[in-house]
Design an enzyme around this catalytic site. Structure first.
Site, mmCIF file in Angstrom:
data_model
loop_
_atom_site.group_PDB
_atom_site.id
_atom_site.type_symbol
_atom_site.label_atom_id
_atom_site.label_comp_id
_atom_site.label_asym_id
_atom_site.label_seq_id
_atom_site.Cartn_x
_atom_site.Cartn_y
_atom_site.Cartn_z
ATOM 1 C CB SER A 13 28.346 64.809 52.009
ATOM 2 O OG SER A 13 28.750 66.088 52.444
ATOM 3 C CE LYS A 82 38.926 71.174 52.033
ATOM 4 N NZ LYS A 82 38.579 70.359 50.865
ATOM 5 C CG ASP A 83 35.134 72.560 48.394
ATOM 6 O OD1 ASP A 83 36.319 72.163 48.403
ATOM 7 O OD2 ASP A 83 34.188 71.924 48.894
ATOM 8 N NE ARG A 130 46.079 71.416 49.682
ATOM 9 C CZ ARG A 130 46.120 70.677 50.784
ATOM 10 N NH1 ARG A 130 47.213 70.637 51.517
ATOM 11 N NH2 ARG A 130 45.068 69.986 51.176
ATOM 12 N NE ARG A 131 44.716 67.014 51.888
ATOM 13 C CZ ARG A 131 43.386 66.937 51.957
ATOM 14 N NH1 ARG A 131 42.725 66.088 51.181
ATOM 15 N NH2 ARG A 131 42.712 67.709 52.798
ATOM 16 N NE ARG A 148 35.593 62.692 43.899
ATOM 17 C CZ ARG A 148 34.605 62.827 43.006
ATOM 18 N NH1 ARG A 148 34.817 62.537 41.747
ATOM 19 N NH2 ARG A 148 33.414 63.248 43.375
ATOM 20 C CB THR A 153 33.697 56.393 50.795
ATOM 21 O OG1 THR A 153 32.274 56.297 50.734
ATOM 22 C CG2 THR A 153 34.302 55.610 49.636
ATOM 23 N NE ARG A 154 37.286 61.671 50.219
ATOM 24 C CZ ARG A 154 37.869 62.683 49.600
ATOM 25 N NH1 ARG A 154 39.008 63.162 50.057
ATOM 26 N NH2 ARG A 154 37.328 63.236 48.535
ATOM 27 C CB CYS A 242 39.538 74.464 43.895
ATOM 28 S SG CYS A 242 38.451 75.886 43.972
#
Length: 315
Positions: A13, A82-83, A130-131, A148, A153-154, A242
């Site tokens: 990515s 965080k991953d 979490r969000r 996703r 894309t987001r 996670c």
């Protein structure tokens, strides 16, 4: 490891290649070595239809890079911290945690709107339980849907009008120089970030002791490492993965007796009906214990029931 070239593994990515490239540049500059970026494909990159929770959480992005390390295909792997699963991984060393970016979540919404300005019923997309939990807890009447894909894309979901807003990590947008799209940086009082959010993890084989030592000396930031250690020990003690609806943010600040870690944490039901927010502080040297102690007190207050089986929640 080659005598002349350090191979840095990265996902394909744009964000992964950018942050791995930045680390590779720092390694080359500070260690005086030649560095090569090596792309590694992960299941999370290939499978864009399943939820992250069903794939095993964001740790799915980590495993392929670690496998490449252990096979000897690469010498260094760069992850979003965080991953990273909280359990130690045999044969892998966390060599360095560089200085952290701003750890907050951000909103990218139509018409430059903030969360409070979005009308009730507005559709906000996020792939994070979490969000989802903290958005629901705000009681704004938003409709929350799953998400996703890569950053473009987001963001495209908003520009196409498919959704009214998306929630992303500010650090990722900062690293690819896209902060101009942010319509609100969300106060941690409203939404605590994921443990380790905004920080990078630089891993290598634990048997490469010289490289581990050199990376630690050149790239590790003690304050960032102390903060994320507290956050990740909290997550580990809660036995939450996670993808769990757990947020945590630690900051290092000067206290009465030297630098202190101040840790804030939240465990929440994904529907937002119950939210447990707590904090703790203590000396930097006790960062791990601060995380464990705060988690234990939250478990005593029922946190386990809030974070149980997050994979079954649609996020």
């Amino acid at each position: 490891m080659s005598d002349h070239v350090i191979r840095v593994g990265t996902r394909r990515s744009l964000l992964a290649r950018t942050q791995s490239g930045q680390v590779a540049d720092q390694i080359a500059e500070r260690l005086g070595v030649e560095v090569e970026l090596v792309e590694v494909v992960t299941e999370g990159d290939v499978n864009q239809t399943s939820t992250l929770a069903s794939l095993g959480g964001t740790g799915v992005f980590v495993s392929a890079l670690r496998d490449a390390l252990l096979r000897g295909d690469v010498d260094v792997a760069v992850h979003s911290l965080k991953d990273l699963p909280t359990a130690p991984f045999d044969g892998i060393a966390l060599a360095a945690v560089p200085p952290r970016e701003d750890p907050r979540d951000v909103l990218v919404a139509r018409d430059g709107l903030s969360l409070g300005q979005l009308p009730p019923g507005s559709v906000v997309a996020t792939g994070s339980p979490r969000r989802v939990a903290q958005l629901h807890a705000l009681g704004l009447g938003l409709t929350i849907v799953g998400l996703r894909g890569n950053i473009d894309t987001r963001l495209g979901k908003v520009t196409s009008g498919e959704v009214d807003g998306v929630i992303l990590a500010r650090a990722g947008l900062s690293r690819i120089d896209r902060l101009d799209v942010v319509t609100e940086s969300i106060d941690p009082l409203q939404m605590l970030p994921a443990p380790g959010q905004g920080a990078l993890a630089i891993e290598c084989r634990s048997s490469d002791t010289e490289l581990v030592a050199r990376l630690a000396a050149a790239l590790d930031d003690p304050a960032t490492r102390a903060a994320v250690t507290a956050e990740r020990e909290l997550l580990r003690t809660l036995e939450a993965g996670c993808a769990a609806p757990v947020g945590a943010l630690a900051e290092v600040a000067e206290g009465d007796h030297g630098p202190e870690v101040w840790l804030r944490a939240v465990a929440a039901a994904v529907d937002g009906t119950v939210e447990l927010r707590r904090s703790a502080t203590g000396p930097v040297a006790d960062a791990a214990q601060i995380g464990r102690t705060l988690a234990a007190s939250m478990l005593d207050e029922g946190a386990a029931a809030l974070i149980e089986e997050p994979g079954k929640q649609q996020a």
